[in-house]
Each structure stands twice: as structure tokens, then as C-alpha cells.
Motif scaffolding. Structure first.
Motif, short mmCIF file in Angstrom:
data_model
loop_
_atom_site.label_atom_id
_atom_site.label_comp_id
_atom_site.label_asym_id
_atom_site.label_seq_id
_atom_site.Cartn_x
_atom_site.Cartn_y
_atom_site.Cartn_z
N ALA B 14 -35.32 14.97 -45.89
CA ALA B 14 -34.79 13.74 -45.30
C ALA B 14 -35.87 13.07 -44.45
N ASN B 15 -36.56 13.86 -43.62
CA ASN B 15 -37.60 13.30 -42.76
C ASN B 15 -38.74 12.67 -43.55
N CYS B 16 -39.13 13.34 -44.65
CA CYS B 16 -40.22 12.83 -45.50
C CYS B 16 -39.91 11.43 -46.02
N LYS B 17 -38.65 11.23 -46.36
CA LYS B 17 -38.26 9.93 -46.92
C LYS B 17 -37.66 9.00 -45.88
N SER B 18 -37.68 9.41 -44.62
CA SER B 18 -37.04 8.65 -43.54
C SER B 18 -35.61 8.26 -43.89
N LYS B 19 -34.89 9.23 -44.40
CA LYS B 19 -33.49 8.99 -44.77
C LYS B 19 -32.57 9.96 -44.05
N CYS B 20 -31.25 9.72 -44.19
CA CYS B 20 -30.27 10.68 -43.67
C CYS B 20 -30.20 11.86 -44.63
N ILE B 21 -29.72 13.01 -44.15
CA ILE B 21 -29.52 14.16 -45.03
C ILE B 21 -28.55 13.78 -46.15
N SER B 22 -27.49 13.03 -45.79
CA SER B 22 -26.50 12.67 -46.83
C SER B 22 -27.13 11.86 -47.96
N VAL B 142 -18.16 7.72 -43.48
CA VAL B 142 -17.48 9.01 -43.29
C VAL B 142 -17.63 9.86 -44.55
N LEU B 143 -17.44 9.22 -45.71
CA LEU B 143 -17.60 9.95 -46.98
C LEU B 143 -19.01 10.50 -47.08
N LYS B 144 -19.99 9.67 -46.67
CA LYS B 144 -21.39 10.13 -46.69
C LYS B 144 -21.57 11.39 -45.85
N SER B 145 -20.96 11.37 -44.67
CA SER B 145 -21.14 12.51 -43.76
C SER B 145 -20.56 13.80 -44.37
N LEU B 146 -19.56 13.63 -45.25
CA LEU B 146 -18.97 14.82 -45.88
C LEU B 146 -19.96 15.47 -46.85
N PHE B 147 -20.86 14.65 -47.42
CA PHE B 147 -21.90 15.23 -48.29
C PHE B 147 -22.87 16.08 -47.46
N SER B 148 -23.19 15.62 -46.25
CA SER B 148 -24.05 16.43 -45.38
C SER B 148 -23.35 17.73 -45.01
N ALA B 181 -19.83 20.00 -37.36
CA ALA B 181 -20.79 19.60 -36.31
C ALA B 181 -21.88 18.73 -36.93
N GLY B 182 -22.35 19.12 -38.10
CA GLY B 182 -23.38 18.34 -38.80
C GLY B 182 -22.86 16.95 -39.16
N ALA B 183 -21.63 16.90 -39.67
CA ALA B 183 -21.04 15.61 -40.04
C ALA B 183 -20.89 14.73 -38.80
N ALA B 184 -20.46 15.32 -37.69
CA ALA B 184 -20.27 14.55 -36.45
C ALA B 184 -21.57 13.93 -35.98
N VAL B 185 -22.65 14.71 -36.03
CA VAL B 185 -23.96 14.19 -35.60
C VAL B 185 -24.38 13.03 -36.49
N GLU B 186 -24.17 13.18 -37.79
CA GLU B 186 -24.57 12.08 -38.69
C GLU B 186 -23.71 10.83 -38.45
N PRO B 192 -31.78 14.03 -38.61
CA PRO B 192 -31.64 15.27 -39.39
C PRO B 192 -31.91 16.52 -38.54
N ASP B 193 -32.88 16.46 -37.64
CA ASP B 193 -33.16 17.62 -36.77
C ASP B 193 -31.95 17.94 -35.89
N MET B 194 -31.32 16.88 -35.38
CA MET B 194 -30.14 17.09 -34.53
C MET B 194 -29.02 17.75 -35.33
N ILE B 195 -28.89 17.36 -36.60
CA ILE B 195 -27.86 17.98 -37.45
C ILE B 195 -28.12 19.47 -37.57
N SER B 196 -29.38 19.81 -37.78
CA SER B 196 -29.76 21.21 -37.90
C SER B 196 -29.44 21.99 -36.62
N HIS B 197 -29.74 21.39 -35.47
CA HIS B 197 -29.45 22.07 -34.19
C HIS B 197 -27.95 22.19 -33.96
N ALA B 198 -27.20 21.15 -34.32
CA ALA B 198 -25.74 21.19 -34.14
C ALA B 198 -25.16 22.32 -34.98
#
Lengths: 219, 296
Positions: B14-22, B142-148, B181-186, B192-198
Motif C-alpha cells: 500500500a505504501n509503495c503505491k501510496s494507496k489504502c490497504i483496501s 465502508v464496503l472498502k474498509s471491509l476488504f481491509s 480495529a483495522g477497518a475503523a482506522v481506515e 496503512p501503518d496505523m492499521i497494522s498497529h491497531a
């Protein structure tokens, strides 16, 4: 594995193994017998036997025997629906420790008098594993489109069947042949990548030594 | 192609492409399932709709579980909050209400989405639906966050387990909590790093949680553990969104969860033979149910 293996299935609760798995065990009996069922005797083993009512395992199996899917709300009322549709049933329990913890054996009689008995286990997440059909040990999960071919154990039977599949451009993902004794009754279980159509089962049934050919669409 | 063998793989891509994990997960999953992005969104919408319905269907007083026991806990909690009685505040109360409602829906043979399991089905809907409502977030996001969330679940499944019988409750409600927790952060535009920590913080809090259901049923303590799991997800997301890091990276926490799961004896892994199931009251409940084949 994909995202929908982690999120899903959509199902009637409370337990993927004890409710959804039970529905699917009942459903495979309905598919294999190929007609409406008028009588079923169900034996529960292991944890199925210990708390089948509290998990809705009984309702699940009956719903499956009626042909319902894991997400059908009718599961809740399946016992009454069965009575209305003339399906009589009985439940028994076995505390045989040597079996899979979540297992059921079902003997069913169809409207035409056709009989079948199967044993299957609920292996978790709503998945099942059929382990016995009419006394012959088998092994399949219904996660692939599956061709179930009871036949006489004789030379050439297998190649005739696979030849028909090849002619229909069907790729075999896995294939196993099970028999009880030499030259007796045997069952081919063929899992395929492509959907099977009725023309295939018609052609297979005409082959020498073939007793029946049943298509189980992945479910 | 993404392998879903590590959270760090998801974060790096995600970071490489500057995108969200979802974004990277949706792109990958459409390709792997040989479907269009629209189609897999549609599939996710179907799941989310059932999640919403599973919550709505149990916000009533007359709930009866499959065992025959009476429910109505979600309604009780909502009524208290509606009457101004809430210690946690309206937002967290709403999360708890929804988690209980979906879990009660499951226990009473309602239609639910296993997320990742039926027993832990209340946590992800509770967190995502509440944030959607409170922050007026559009449905697509919200649907996107469910993919994460699902991607986190896949990593946990690949590295450890999502089954109570294999890993204890930490593998069911724990995994659901990390996913939520990951979905909430997104949803709140964390990185993406915050998602990982959450994800790491949520899992660390429930490491070692055993699966000890009374009478082997998905009722006691499962229903209330959905509420705790949802609150735990909010706690983890809150910390991560403030920039608080988990000292132990998510992948190592998941590995720890696996090794802890292996050390938990089988009597505390969904067999109903230890923990709460073996308390005096737990055994009395079991005896009562067994006598009538599970009541009902």
C-alpha cells in the motif's frame, strides 16, 4: 483463499459447524437420493449428540433433507415444514468416541422407495466431508462440482467415464475410486473444475457396468 | 498477486503505491477471483446488508436463543442509553448494542454473516456500522474498509487460525477484533501503518483468551465477548489513530497468538470441558439442557 472465505458465509446461526454444516449434510442426502424424502433416520455422534437441539443441528439436518440452503430462514421452522410435507424422521444418539467429533449418519427413503444411507462430518466453517455412501467408504467435500458414479468393480469402467468427461472438455481436479470388495459395488468420486451438465450423466449411465451417475454442484 | 502471509506485506504494498490497504486488496481479489471490481463490491454489499439486518433484527426485548434461554440484552443496553444512562457515552454504547444484537441474532437462529466466524459475528458489523452512522461516512467507503478487515483475517488465518477449536477465542473474537480495529482506522483515514498497529494492539489485548462455551453452545460467554471484542477494537483504533505504535509488530503478535493457541489445552478450545463451562453454574445449565436434548 479469498476475502469471502473470511467474511461469510451468510448463514442462519448459531454455529457454522453445528448449524450450517448440518444443513449441508442433510442437503447432500437430498441431492444423492434425487427425489423428495419421505422417511429419515438420523444418528448423531460426538458433540452433535451432546447438544444437537441447542445448536439447531436437528433443524439444520431436516432443512437440508428438505433441500434448503444454509441461509434459508425456513431452517428455524424446518421441523414443522417437514411434518407438513410428509417427511417423517427420528433422531438417535451414539456416544462412540472413535468417530469425528461432529458427525451424523442418515438413512433415508425417497418417495419412490429408493433408499440411501450416508455418513458425513461437519469439519468447521460450515464445510462437510462425506465419508460413507451405502456402506462404501468415500471422501468428498462438495466444494467442487462432483460426479458420483456407483458402478461394478470391473476393468475399463473408469476410462469409459473419464473419456466422456474429456469429450465434454471437463478438467478433473481430483478422482478417487472406492470399493468394498473385488468385483463388487464401487463408487467413483470425480471432482471437476467445470460445471457438469445432465447430458454427461445421461451418457455415463448408458455405459456398461455403471449403476448410476449423480451430479453434485458445488455448494 | 498478494499472498496474505503478513500484515507487513499489505502495508508495504500500500505504501509503495501510496494507496489504502483496501485499494490494493480489492485490485488483487478482483484479479484472483476473475471478477470485476464492481462485482466484488456487489458481493460485499450483500454481506454488509445482512450484517445490518442481523443487528436490526435483535433490537427488541423478546429474543429467545436456540437453547430456549431468554435474551434481549442488546435491547436492554439500548434502552438504558436512550434513557440517558450510559457510562461509556453514546458512541461506544452504540457499538456495544450492535455487537450484542448481532450475536443475539446468531444465538436465536437469525441470519448472520460469519465474520470471521458465526460466534464472533457481532464485532465487525458493530464497529463499522456505528462509525458509518456517527461520522456520516458513505457506504462505498465502508464496503472498502471491509476488504481491509478481510485481508487482516486472511493473514491471521494463514499465519495462525480463525477457529476456536484450534486457537481458542483469541482466534475468533480476537481475530474479529483485530479486523474491526483495522477497518475503523481506515474509515477514519488512518495510514496503512496505523492499521497494522491497531491490529497488533487489538490482538495483544486478548492473547490467550480461551474458548469455554457453556454446554458447548454459542451463547455463554460468546454473546458478551462480542461486546468486549468490539470495544477492544475501538480502543486499539483510538490508540493507533493517535500515533501510538505497538512495540511488537502485528505479524509477530499473530505468531505469538498461534503459539499461545497451541499451548492452550483442548479442554479450553471449544470443547465445553473447561473454564466457564466447568463452573458450578455452567455445569448446571449444561445438565438442564442435556436432559431435554438441548431444550427448545
Amino acid at each position: 483463499m479469498n476475502v469471502f472465505d473470511v467474511l461469510g458465509p451468510i448463514m442462519i446461526g448459531p454455529s457454522s459447524s453445528h448449524t450450517a454444516g448440518a444443513v449441508r449434510i442433510g442437503r447432500i442426502v437430498k441431492i444423492l437420493i434425487g427425489e423428495n424424502i419421505k422417511e429419515a433416520n438420523i444418528i448423531f455422534y460426538g458433540s452433535f449428540a451432546a447438544a444437537y437441539k441447542g445448536h439447531g443441528t436437528d433443524k439444520g439436518i431436516i432443512a437440508g433433507l428438505l433441500g434448503y440452503d444454509v441461509a434459508d430462514a425456513e431452517i428455524r421452522d424446518s421441523i414443522n415444514i417437514a411434518r407438513k410435507r410428509g417427511l417423517s424422521f427420528s433422531f438417535g444418539k451414539s456416544f462412540d468416541d472413535s468417530t469425528h467429533p461432529n458427525m451424523a449418519s442418515i438413512s433415508a427413503v425417497g418417495k419412490s422407495g429408493k433408499k440411501i444411507s450416508i455418513t458425513a462430518a461437519s469439519t468447521g466453517g460450515g464445510n462437510i466431508l462425506v465419508s460413507n455412501i451405502n456402506g462404501i467408504e468415500v471422501e468428498f467435500s462438495c466444494q467442487y462440482h462432483t460426479l458420483i458414479v456407483p458402478h461394478r468393480d470391473q476393468p475399463g469402467a473408469i476410462s469409459l467415464v473419464t473419456h466422456i468427461l474429456a469429450a465434454h472438455n471437463i478438467n478433473i481436479a481430483s478422482m478417487k475410486v472406492f470399493r468394498k470388495e473385488k468385483k463388487g459395488n464401487a463408487i467413483m468420486v470425480i471432482e471437476t473444475d467445470q460445471e457438469l451438465d445432465n447430458e454427461i450423466s445421461r451418457e455415463v449411465r448408458k455405459l456398461p457396468g455403471i449403476i448410476d451417475c449423480i451430479i453434485v454442484y458445488a455448494f | 498477486m498478494i499472498f496474505y502471509h503478513s500484515i507487513s506485506e499489505l502495508v508495504n504494498r500500500a505504501n509503495c503505491k501510496s494507496k489504502c490497504i483496501s485499494d490494493i486488496v480489492i485490485e488483487d481479489q478482483a484479479e484472483q477471483m476473475e471478477k470485476s471490481v464492481e462485482d466484488i463490491f456487489e458481493d460485499m454489499e450483500k454481506l454488509f446488508k445482512v450484517m445490518e439486518e442481523s443487528v436490526e433484527s435483535c433490537l427488541k426485548p423478546d429474543v429467545k436463543y436456540a437453547s430456549g434461554r431468554a435474551g434481549g440484552e442488546a435491547y436492554r443496553l439500548k434502552k438504558a442509553s436512550d434513557g440517558g444512562k450510559t457510562l461509556a457515552g453514546p458512541m461506544l454504547n452504540s457499538v456495544l448494542v450492535k455487537a450484542l444484537a448481532a450475536a443475539e441474532s446468531n444465538a436465536s437462529m437469525g441470519k448472520i454473516v460469519a465474520a470471521p466466524t458465526a460466534g464472533s459475528c457481532g464485532i465487525l458489523p458493530a464497529v463499522t456500522i456505528t462509525i458509518m452512522e456517527e461520522y456520516k461516512i458513505n457506504r462505498k467507503k465502508v464496503l472498502k474498509s471491509l476488504f481491509s478487515a478481510a485481508a487482516i483475517g486472511m493473514v491471521i488465518s494463514n499465519r495462525a487460525s480463525l477457529s476456536g477449536a484450534q486457537g481458542g477465542c483469541q482466534a475468533e473474537c480476537g481475530a474479529a477484533s483485530a479486523m474491526a480495529a483495522g477497518a475503523a482506522v481506515e474509515l477514519l483515514d488512518g495510514t496503512p501503518d496505523m492499521i497494522s498497529h491497531a491490529c497488533a494492539i487489538a490482538l495483544k489485548a486478548v492473547l490467550g483468551l480461551v474458548c469455554d462455551p457453556v454446554a458447548g453452545l454459542v451463547e455463554v460467554p460468546c454473546i458478551k465477548r462480542n461486546a468486549s471484542g468490539a470495544a477492544n477494537a475501538i480502543v486499539a483504533a483510538e490508540l493507533a489513530l493517535a500515533g501510538i505504535n505497538s512495540a511488537i509488530p502485528a505479524d509477530e503478535v499473530i505468531d505469538a497468538m498461534k503459539s499461545v493457541g497451541n499451548m492452550i489445552p483442548s479442554c479450553l478450545k471449544e470443547t465445553g470441558e473447561g473454564g466457564l463451562a466447568m463452573t458450578k453454574t455452567g455445569r448446571t445449565l449444561y445438565g438442564h439442557l442435556k436432559q431435554c436434548g438441548g431444550s427448545n
